[in-house]
Write a protein that holds these residues in place. Structure first.
Motif, PDB file in Angstrom:
ATOM      1  N   ASP A 346      28.752  -7.374  39.663  1.00  0.00           N
ATOM      2  CA  ASP A 346      27.892  -7.874  40.222  1.00  0.00           C
ATOM      3  C   ASP A 346      26.931  -9.067  40.099  1.00  0.00           C
ATOM      4  N   ARG A 349      22.045  -6.819  39.998  1.00  0.00           N
ATOM      5  CA  ARG A 349      21.936  -5.551  39.623  1.00  0.00           C
ATOM      6  C   ARG A 349      21.118  -5.084  39.214  1.00  0.00           C
ATOM      7  N   ARG A 391      22.625  -4.762  43.673  1.00  0.00           N
ATOM      8  CA  ARG A 391      23.332  -3.446  43.253  1.00  0.00           C
ATOM      9  C   ARG A 391      21.699  -2.611  42.616  1.00  0.00           C
ATOM     10  N   GLN A 393      21.336   0.591  40.395  1.00  0.00           N
ATOM     11  CA  GLN A 393      22.671   1.528  39.579  1.00  0.00           C
ATOM     12  C   GLN A 393      21.182   2.653  38.722  1.00  0.00           C
TER      13      GLN A 393
END
Length: 681
Positions: A346, A349, A391, A393
């Motif tokens: 990524d 992130r 992203r 997470q």
């Protein structure tokens, strides 16, 4: 004009003309057949459509068919009142419904008319109104969900555009349906009024002898025109009822992945126990409830047998599913693993502990996803760069309130948040301190305090800068992205930007690429600009400058300096304000020393000076910079154009965020004043 478009236009005009132009009875019979067939086609298409948007033209169809029926009603009324005859179709329908009993026929017709109006039409109108309202209210939430999926990488840009278009189409469709259904309601009321006009007007015409009837007198006229009224009303109500039913189906239809027959069978016949209980109930009523046993008992037994058969089929299906699952798992174990997905990294992130999940979850009031979307938009507007998808997470390895930021798979920053608390920072004008838990602002490292929500208003009144946890994370993420933006812009991103410029400046792009520069070389220039926080949004000016100087030199460092000079207005606007701006200049002797120690290699040019001289430069620079920072002024170093990039390379080791400009990058409207000089003496 296409033939289909011409036909539609002629048909609409013909309907309007038919309102004022009498049609023969044979033509009316033909058109009645057409409207009934058209109504059946519309109903079946509405029934078998998987979703409403498959019939996106339904509001228009509704208006056209309503006009068609009104045209026929006017012509049949004209024939009934003028000739006492409206064609074989209407007369046949009237005879079938009346069946020798005029009063019973009129009652049955009125029952059908009222059922169509009160049940189908009114229900469809209400459902269309509610559906349109809820669809419009749900639009913002659906659009935010799309932005969240796009931001987290679950969907790509094309799918996001398709989803947004579908949401917009649904809103337009249901809004149009809400208005179009009103025409059905008006048509139903018109049909009711038309019944009384035909019946009373025709009876009056027959009694006065203006129209001949089979039997003389009031009853003869009433029987004759009552039959025609019922026939005309039935011929009007049959297509009206079918189209109203199609309207109800369209506005109540939910999106499905299969045909309606499969959905109905799965939903109504999905549970064998329900069929078994229903079958037993029917058998009980047939035997002990004085109901017709020859109807209830066989139907109940059939449902009981169907329940048993379905139960057996479900058992076999579950066994087959288990066997298939085991076979698939075994095949997966024997098949070599695909390692390529494991190599994906990524670009950006954001990981967070489970305690910060409420900040991300929209259903719990979290708005961090929306802030992340705004980060990408704001940077694109300010710096003109395409930010990769960020992203988000959760990570159980982190502490509950901890978050970390990764750039290209490597952790570069992080922090810890106190959930349900606010961070208060001293703005420099605070006279009275507030109690709280001491902490440090994650990005700048400034002293701060965690305070509760009840202290927020008081802290703001005392002059503290108060921010909530999502704002802290979003601000930290924004600054980290800015610092590494020059690493994140790729050749693919640059190609997208160039393609966008090419739509309006084809000659410019074709002249520059690939004749004088490759996409990779343009990417290097843009990366150098972003590294020093210079916007690349004016890409046309950048490419124009590169097209002017690329034939002279391929050195991307020199080309970057030429571009910076072309962007002087934007650079001055960014770093200089109104009035006199203070700067620090370089000693001419230092500039000469730097110029004399420039070394050029195949990979670029750099300055190579004695370490002792470098240390003197650093010491002098720190001394001059500290003077301005102590006054709260951002330090700006001003050099000659040729020396600027080499001095920037030199001081990057100790002050990577220091702004270094050249005289050629200052706009004529900016006023500057030197308040210090970096020297080696």
């Amino acid at each position: 004009m296409k033939k289909k478009e011409m036909f539609i236009g002629i048909a609409i005009v013909a309907m309007v003309l038919a309102i004022i132009t009498p049609l023969p009875a044979s033509m009316v019979d033909f058109l009645l057949m057409v409207i009934i067939g058209l109504a059946v086609i519309i109903l079946l298409n509405a029934l078998y459509a998987k979703e409403s948007l498959e019939m996106s033209m339904f509001p228009t169809i509704l208006l056209v068919t309503t006009l068609f029926r009104i045209t026929l009603n006017i012509n049949t009324t004209r024939l009934i009142l003028r000739d006492g005859y409206a064609g074989g179709v209407i007369e046949t329908f009237g005879q079938v419904v009346v069946a020798g009993n005029l009063i019973l026929g009129l009652i049955l017709f009125l029952v059908i008319l009222l059922a169509s109006f009160l049940v189908i039409v009114k229900g469809s109108e209400r459902v269309a109104e509610v559906t349109a309202r809820f669809t419009l209210d749900a639009m913002p939430g659906k659009q935010m969900a799309i932005d969240a999926d796009l931001n987290t990488g679950l969907i790509d840009e094309d799918e996001a555009k398709a989803r947004r278009k579908k949401i917009q189409d649904e809103a337009n469709f249901y809004g149009a349906m809400d208005g179009a259904v009103k025409f059905i309601k008006g048509d139903a009321i018109f049909s009711i009024v038309l019944v009384f006009i035909n019946l009373l007007g025709g009876t009056a015409m027959g009694m006065t002898g203006m129209v001949e009837t089979a039997a003389p007198g009031v009853w003869g006229a009433l029987s004759h025109f009552g039959l025609l009224t019922v026939g005309d009303g039935m011929m009007s109500q049959i297509p009206s009822l079918l189209i109203a039913l199609a309207t109800g189906l369209i506005v109540t239809k939910a999106t499905a992945e299969e045909e309606i027959s499969g959905s109905l069978s799965k939903q109504l016949l999905a549970r064998p126990l329900v069929l078994l209980i229903t079958g037993v109930s029917l058998v009980f009523l047939g035997i002990f409830g004085n109901m017709p046993s020859f109807i209830f008992v066989p139907a109940g037994l059939a449902l009981m047998m169907l329940s048993r058969k379905m139960n057996t089929s479900e058992t076999l299906s579950s066994i087959e599913s288990e066997i298939t699952t085991d076979d698939v798992e075994a095949e997966e174990m024997r098949r070599p693993d695909d390692m390529l997905p494991l190599t994906d990294v990524d670009m950006i992130r954001l990981c967070f502990g489970y305690g910060l999940i409420p900040l991300v979850a929209a259903d719990q009031g979290g708005d961090l996803l929306e802030r992340v979307v705004m980060i990408r938009r704001n940077i694109a507007l300010e710096l003109g760069a395409i930010i990769p998808q960020i992203r988000l997470q959760d990570n159980i390895k982190l502490s509950p309130n901890q978050y970390t930021i990764f750039i290209k798979g490597v952790e570069v920053a992080g922090g810890e948040i106190m959930f349900d608390h606010y961070m208060a920072m001293n703005s420099g004008y605070v006279e009275e301190e507030i109690d709280g838990i001491e902490t440090v602002e994650p990005f700048a490292g400034l002293p701060a305090m965690w305070i509760s929500e009840s202290q927020r208003e008081r802290a703001e009144a005392l002059g503290y800068t108060v921010v909530d946890p999502p704002a802290i994370i979003a601000t930290h993420l924004t600054e980290v992205v800015r610092q590494h933006l020059h690493e994140l812009i790729s050749r693919q991103d640059v190609q997208k930007l160039i393609n966008h410029v090419k739509e309006t400046h084809t000659v410019l792009v074709d002249e520059l690429i690939p004749k004088y520069m490759s996409v990779g070389e343009v990417q290097k220039v843009l990366s150098k600009l972003l590294k020093e926080n210079v916007s690349i949004r004016d890409l046309v000016t950048i490419l124009e400058t590169l097209a002017d100087y690329a034939p002279i030199t391929r050195d991307t460092d020199m080309l970057t300096e030429y571009v910076r000079a072309s962007l002087r207005r934007a650079i001055s606007k960014k770093f200089f304000g109104q009035g006199v701006n203070t700067v620090i200049t370089l000693d001419p002797a230092l500039e000469q020393a730097l110029t004399g120690n420039i070394q050029k290699t195949e990979i670029g040019s750099f300055v190579n000076i004695d370490p002792q001289l470098s240390q003197k430069v650093f010491d002098s620079l720190k001394k001059e910079v500290s003077k301005l920072t102590s006054l709260g002024v951002m330090p700006i170093i001003l050099t000659s154009p040729f020396v600027r990039m080499y001095f920037k390379q030199l001081v990057d080791e100790i002050a990577p965020d220091l702004v270094v400009l050249s005289y050629g990058e200052i706009d004529q409207t900016a006023e500057v004043q030197s308040v210090g000089m970096v020297s080696v003496t």
